[in-house]
Design an enzyme around this catalytic site. Structure first.
Site, PDB file in Angstrom:
ATOM      1  N   SER A  28       7.421  -1.567   7.678  1.00  0.00           N
ATOM      2  CA  SER A  28       6.575  -0.507   7.112  1.00  0.00           C
ATOM      3  C   SER A  28       5.710   0.199   8.147  1.00  0.00           C
ATOM      4  O   SER A  28       4.918   1.068   7.797  1.00  0.00           O
ATOM      5  CB  SER A  28       5.675  -1.100   6.029  1.00  0.00           C
ATOM      6  OG  SER A  28       4.948  -2.191   6.538  1.00  0.00           O
ATOM      7  N   THR A  56       1.127  -0.316   4.988  1.00  0.00           N
ATOM      8  CA  THR A  56       0.443   0.236   6.155  1.00  0.00           C
ATOM      9  C   THR A  56      -0.422  -0.823   6.832  1.00  0.00           C
ATOM     10  O   THR A  56      -0.921  -1.716   6.155  1.00  0.00           O
ATOM     11  CB  THR A  56      -0.508   1.346   5.625  1.00  0.00           C
ATOM     12  OG1 THR A  56       0.306   2.316   5.002  1.00  0.00           O
ATOM     13  CG2 THR A  56      -1.369   1.952   6.683  1.00  0.00           C
ATOM     14  N   THR A 116       1.544   3.878   9.873  1.00  0.00           N
ATOM     15  CA  THR A 116       2.560   3.500   8.886  1.00  0.00           C
ATOM     16  C   THR A 116       3.838   4.311   9.060  1.00  0.00           C
ATOM     17  O   THR A 116       3.810   5.415   9.629  1.00  0.00           O
ATOM     18  CB  THR A 116       2.018   3.752   7.456  1.00  0.00           C
ATOM     19  OG1 THR A 116       2.889   3.168   6.495  1.00  0.00           O
ATOM     20  CG2 THR A 116       1.879   5.240   7.155  1.00  0.00           C
ATOM     21  N   ARG A 158       7.759  14.247   3.743  1.00  0.00           N
ATOM     22  CA  ARG A 158       6.581  13.724   3.025  1.00  0.00           C
ATOM     23  C   ARG A 158       5.578  13.108   3.992  1.00  0.00           C
ATOM     24  O   ARG A 158       5.937  12.367   4.916  1.00  0.00           O
ATOM     25  CB  ARG A 158       7.044  12.678   2.011  1.00  0.00           C
ATOM     26  CG  ARG A 158       5.924  12.054   1.175  1.00  0.00           C
ATOM     27  CD  ARG A 158       5.478  10.728   1.726  1.00  0.00           C
ATOM     28  NE  ARG A 158       4.533  10.047   0.825  1.00  0.00           N
ATOM     29  CZ  ARG A 158       3.865   8.946   1.142  1.00  0.00           C
ATOM     30  NH1 ARG A 158       4.032   8.387   2.318  1.00  0.00           N
ATOM     31  NH2 ARG A 158       3.038   8.392   0.289  1.00  0.00           N
ATOM     32  N   VAL A 159       4.317  13.400   3.795  1.00  0.00           N
ATOM     33  CA  VAL A 159       3.224  12.772   4.548  1.00  0.00           C
ATOM     34  C   VAL A 159       2.309  12.099   3.537  1.00  0.00           C
ATOM     35  O   VAL A 159       1.982  12.682   2.506  1.00  0.00           O
ATOM     36  CB  VAL A 159       2.448  13.831   5.361  1.00  0.00           C
ATOM     37  CG1 VAL A 159       1.171  13.257   5.936  1.00  0.00           C
ATOM     38  CG2 VAL A 159       3.333  14.384   6.481  1.00  0.00           C
ATOM     39  N   GLY A 160       1.899  10.874   3.834  1.00  0.00           N
ATOM     40  CA  GLY A 160       1.031  10.136   2.908  1.00  0.00           C
ATOM     41  C   GLY A 160      -0.433  10.265   3.288  1.00  0.00           C
ATOM     42  O   GLY A 160      -0.857  11.206   3.969  1.00  0.00           O
ATOM     43  N   ASP A 161      -1.194   9.298   2.850  1.00  0.00           N
ATOM     44  CA  ASP A 161      -2.650   9.298   3.105  1.00  0.00           C
ATOM     45  C   ASP A 161      -3.005   8.826   4.515  1.00  0.00           C
ATOM     46  O   ASP A 161      -4.078   9.147   5.038  1.00  0.00           O
ATOM     47  CB  ASP A 161      -3.356   8.371   2.104  1.00  0.00           C
ATOM     48  CG  ASP A 161      -2.861   6.931   2.231  1.00  0.00           C
ATOM     49  OD1 ASP A 161      -1.627   6.725   2.375  1.00  0.00           O
ATOM     50  OD2 ASP A 161      -3.683   6.000   2.220  1.00  0.00           O
ATOM     51  N   THR A 189      -4.395   1.348   1.653  1.00  0.00           N
ATOM     52  CA  THR A 189      -2.968   1.075   1.686  1.00  0.00           C
ATOM     53  C   THR A 189      -2.437   1.237   0.269  1.00  0.00           C
ATOM     54  O   THR A 189      -3.197   1.203  -0.691  1.00  0.00           O
ATOM     55  CB  THR A 189      -2.690  -0.338   2.243  1.00  0.00           C
ATOM     56  OG1 THR A 189      -1.279  -0.565   2.274  1.00  0.00           O
ATOM     57  CG2 THR A 189      -3.359  -1.424   1.426  1.00  0.00           C
ATOM     58  N   GLY A 190      -1.124   1.417   0.166  1.00  0.00           N
ATOM     59  CA  GLY A 190      -0.540   1.634  -1.157  1.00  0.00           C
ATOM     60  C   GLY A 190      -0.119   3.080  -1.325  1.00  0.00           C
ATOM     61  O   GLY A 190       0.120   3.774  -0.332  1.00  0.00           O
ATOM     62  N   GLY A 239       0.033   6.556  -1.207  1.00  0.00           N
ATOM     63  CA  GLY A 239      -0.810   7.520  -0.515  1.00  0.00           C
ATOM     64  C   GLY A 239      -1.212   8.708  -1.363  1.00  0.00           C
ATOM     65  O   GLY A 239      -2.325   9.226  -1.237  1.00  0.00           O
TER      66      GLY A 239
END
Ligand code: ASP
Length: 332
Positions: A89, A192, A210, A220-223, A243-244, A246
């Site tokens: 991850s 993450t 992450t 896609r981009v997360g938090d 974490t989790g 995003g």
């Protein structure tokens, strides 16, 4: 006349104690009691998300315990996880997106609110170090995609294919499965590393890195690279990371929210719980939506909280080296 008490407190530096002066009211104003409240500041200290945090903390600790600063510690710490090919991850060996590309997100923030981030970065093993270069060598906060890659190469980072044979084999299996019809997040396909450290000077820095949500849409981009979502530090107050899922963290400006709640007087534990409650309140369907927050304040107090059971974090300080289970709102 009722007895009035005035408390005057002052913190006394490294491993310091709080001295409380209690001055009584008008009828006996000459009596001054001085007593030790014994509130210690726990520093240096490092905390990070999930089991991979143990090894990462050890490297960060080598820096913190020898007088190094928190920024160097949080960079060096998460580089360990980025290089761990078995970790699916983060960094090398991270699960790819739907197109089979490993795309990385990371950010870093120091005690002076300076920060740097990279998103949708490919073929570079240490996005956290590129993020630090963005912070230190450019007037910008975030570089993405090809621009981030070109910047990294210019700064001397090496091109490296991060898709390991194991991750590739799983991706091929996933492509042939029913699951490929809809990207889903669960406890197996994310994790993450977010790290927060306070050094002996009492300065806090944080890092977050992450490969994101496995088999996400390309682009896609997360938090995790977003300052205020995946990570936030305000050295007057503390720091937080997430974490989790995003998308859910971004919707409530998660880590900034946790820090602001601490500023209002919540403990790290209380602040993380309240942010989790806000996530639950703001989502019509919370089924399977896991988010965990981790936070530290200026006393070196630590807390974590998640939507579902299972989120844990690693802590290392002068007295402790352990994994801790975060409190949570729901069972799976
Ligand atoms: N927060 C990361 C993301 O959404 C994934 C994770 O922490 O599990 O990209």
């Amino acid at each position: 006349m009722s007895r009035r008490k005035f408390l005057k407190t002052s913190a006394l530096g490294v491993g310091g104690i709080l001295l409380a002066k209690c001055v009584s009211g008008a009828e006996d104003k000459n009596i001054v009691e001085e007593k030790v409240v014994a509130k210690t500041t726990n520093k240096p200290i490092v905390i990070s998300t999930w089991n991979h945090g143990l090894a990462a903390n050890n490297t960060a600790w080598e820096i913190l315990s020898t007088g190094g600063n928190a920024l160097d510690a949080v960079e060096a710490g998460v580089r360990v996880t980025e290089s761990d090919a078995k970790n699916r991850s983060v960094g090398l060996g991270g699960n790819p997106d739907r197109e089979g590309k490993v795309t990385l997100d990371a950010c870093i923030m120091n005690h002076e609110n300076e920060c740097g981030a990279v998103a949708f970065l490919q073929d570079i093993e240490h996005p956290i170090s590129v993020a630090r270069k963005v912070m230190e060598d450019t007037p910008h906060v975030m570089l993405v995609g090809k621009g981030a890659y070109d910047f990294a190469i210019e700064k001397g980072f090496e091109h490296k294919d991060l898709l390991t044979p194991e991750a590739k084999a799983d991706w091929i299996k996933w492509k042939e499965s029913e699951a490929q019809k809809k990207p889903e997040i669960n406890s197996e396909n994310h994790d993450t590393i977010g790290m927060l450290a306070m050094d002996a000077d009492g300065n806090i820095s944080g890092s977050c890195t992450t490969s994101g949500w496995a088999y996400k849409l390309h682009g896609r981009v997360g938090d995790s690279p977003i300052i205020g979502a995946g990570l936030f530090v305000d050295n007057e107050v503390g720091g937080a990371c997430a974490t989790g899922m995003g998308e859910a963290v971004i919707r409530i400006a998660g880590s900034a929210t946790v820090v602001e709640l601490m500023r209002q007087g919540r403990s790290p534990k209380e602040a993380c719980k309240e942010a989790v409650e806000r996530i639950i309140k703001k989502h019509k369907d919370i089924k399977g939506l896991q988010v965990g927050f981790l936070a530290i304040n200026k006393n070196g107090e630590v807390g974590g909280h998640s939507v579902y059971a299972g989120f844990n974090y690693a802590q290392k300080d002068n007295a402790t080296e352990e994994m801790k289970d975060a409190a949570y709102e729901m069972e799976w």
